[in-house]
Structure formats: C-alpha cells, structure tokens
Motif scaffolding. Structure first.
Motif, PDB file in Angstrom:
ATOM      1  N   HIS A  38     -10.110  -3.408  -0.563  1.00 38.46           N
ATOM      2  CA  HIS A  38      -9.424  -2.127  -0.349  1.00 38.46           C
ATOM      3  C   HIS A  38      -7.913  -2.206  -0.602  1.00 38.46           C
ATOM      4  N   GLU A  39      -7.267  -3.185  -0.001  1.00 33.11           N
ATOM      5  CA  GLU A  39      -5.808  -3.275  -0.109  1.00 33.11           C
ATOM      6  C   GLU A  39      -5.349  -3.541  -1.534  1.00 33.11           C
ATOM      7  N   GLN A  46      -5.651  -0.504  -3.839  1.00 26.98           N
ATOM      8  CA  GLN A  46      -4.562   0.451  -3.668  1.00 26.98           C
ATOM      9  C   GLN A  46      -3.290  -0.041  -4.356  1.00 26.98           C
ATOM     10  N   ASN A  47      -3.020  -1.331  -4.239  1.00 22.27           N
ATOM     11  CA  ASN A  47      -1.852  -1.907  -4.907  1.00 22.27           C
ATOM     12  C   ASN A  47      -1.966  -1.783  -6.427  1.00 22.27           C
TER      13      ASN A  47
END
Length: 268
Positions: free
Chosen positions: A200-201, A204-205
C-alpha cells in the motif's frame, strides 16, 4: 522487496478477470464518448491489462488469440497517446494563453477529431471480440511466481538506470519519460501482489512520483509542439514561460525523489 511479495495463482487469476472486465467497461465508455476523461481511463486500463498479460507464462502469452488481443489493445493505446497530447496542449493553451493561441487551439481540435475517428474504429473492433480466456489448468504456480519476480527485477533495474541519468540532467527528456513509464509498470505490477497491506505505502509513493513525472512530460509535449510550429517566433514568449515552468517542476521532483529512500531502494 521481493522477499515480501507473493503472487498467489488464484488471487492473480481473479484480479486478471477483474482487470479484463474493467478494460471492457472503459472501452464501452470510450466508444460512446471519447472525451479526455474516458481517454485517460482507457489508457490506464490498457496499462493494467498489459502488466497482467506480461506476468503470464510464455506458452500462455504466445497463444494466438491472447497475443492478437494484446497487440490490438497496445495499438489502441498508441492512437490515444496522440489524442491525449492534443488535449494536453489545447487545455494548457486555452487556460494560460488564450488570447495568443486561438488559431493554434482550433488546429489542434481539428487534428484531434481525425485521430479520434481512427482510434474509435479500432476500439469498436476490439469491443466486438470476446475477451480471451486464460487457461487456468495451463498455468503452473511456480512458473507464474518466477515470471512475476523476473518482471519486477527488470523493471527495478530499468528504474535505477534511468534515474541515474534523469536525476543528473533535466534535459534528459527521453530518460525522464522512460522513468515515468518504469514507475507505472512497477506500480501496476505490484498491484497484482497478493498482500495489499505490504504494498500500500509504496504504491502511493509510486503514484505520487508518477504524477510529478507526468507533469514534466506534459511540459515537454507542449514545448516540443510549440517549437515545431513556431517558425516566426510567434510563440517564443510562451515557450520561454513553459521552459521555466518545467524547470521548477523538475527541481521539485528531484528534491522529493531524493528525500524518499523507501522509493529509491524499493523497500516495503
């Protein structure tokens, strides 16, 4: 990063089916109304479909129906890339330099109409075909996992190569464009991983970097187009302004990229 990822066969096939169905829906929307939003949506859905196809084992990818369908969708993507360029240039000219570019915008709109006709013909042709079914029994879990990791390896290596060049010189337009494509490919490939919490992280990045590179690419499209039609320096002031605007976006990208070691090292 790879040791945290797992590509489960059942999950992958389920996602593949969802991606295919999403593409078909976006295709129907596009053939009904090829506006800028639907052009964007069809391009994204094709990219996701292409990323999913690339994960399939070679003997499945090379099946005639699958190979032909993938080739047609890639051609549709290329046709819409030119239409998107017209939209990007036209929208920016109208919103920022309306008084100086009325004739230019009209020319762009006429050219766009011709390209839409050709793209729409292919889109309709694809929409009348059945989406090729993936033979579940013909896909071995081990081959799927091996292929997935290979694609990740290749994409990450491309990012490292292009980022070394692109981060050192804002005039490396091709490398910046390729870097944007690399990040898109990595993002869509990671979306296929089974563990959403793990990715997920970084997804997004990757999306944030992709968007910033997209803004730089839009400026490159505008600058290149204006230089080609600016035989009498009619748009020289606009070109200078756009070059300055692009430089600011590039510097912001470099700063943001270097401040995010998780993206640079692809850590999760």
């Amino acid at each position: 990063m790879k040791r945290y990822l797992e590509l489960d066969k059942k999950v992958f096939l389920k996602k593949f089916k969802k991606i295919s169905e999403n593409f078909y829906q976006k295709l129907c929307n596009y053939t009904s109304d090829p506006n800028d939003e639907n052009i964007h949506d069809i391009r994204v859905s094709i990219r996701r479909l292409e990323s999913a196809y690339q994960i399939l084992p070679k003997d499945v990818r090379k099946q005639e129906k699958i190979k032909k369908y993938a080739k047609q969708t890639k051609e549709l993507f290329k046709l819409n890339a030119k239409i998107r360029d017209f939209d990007i240039i036209g929208i920016n000219m109208e919103s920022r330099y309306m008084d100086k570019t009325k004739d230019l915008v009209m020319t762009l709109k006429n050219a766009r109409s011709e390209h839409v006709k050709n793209a729409n013909k292919l889109a309709l042709k694809i929409s009348h075909q059945n989406i090729p079914k993936i033979p579940k029994s013909g896909i071995k879990k081990s081959k799927l996992a091996k292929r997935y990791l290979k694609i990740l390896d290749e994409t990450i290596l491309d990012i490292h190569k292009n980022s070394i060049i692109a981060l050192g010189d804002e005039q490396k337009i091709n490398e910046l464009h390729m870097l944007r494509k690399n990040f898109k490919k990595l993002r869509y490939t990671l979306e296929l991983a089974s563990d959403k919490k793990t990715t997920h992280e970084i997804l997004q990045n990757l999306k944030n970097i992709q968007d910033t590179l997209g803004e730089i690419h839009d400026s490159d499209i505008i600058i290149d187009y204006l230089k080609n039609v600016d035989s009498d320096s009619k748009y020289s002031e606009i070109i200078i302004a756009e070059v300055s605007h692009r430089s600011k976006k590039y510097n912001a990208f470099v700063t943001a990229f270097k401040k995010n070691p998780k993206v640079i090292n692809f850590e999760l």
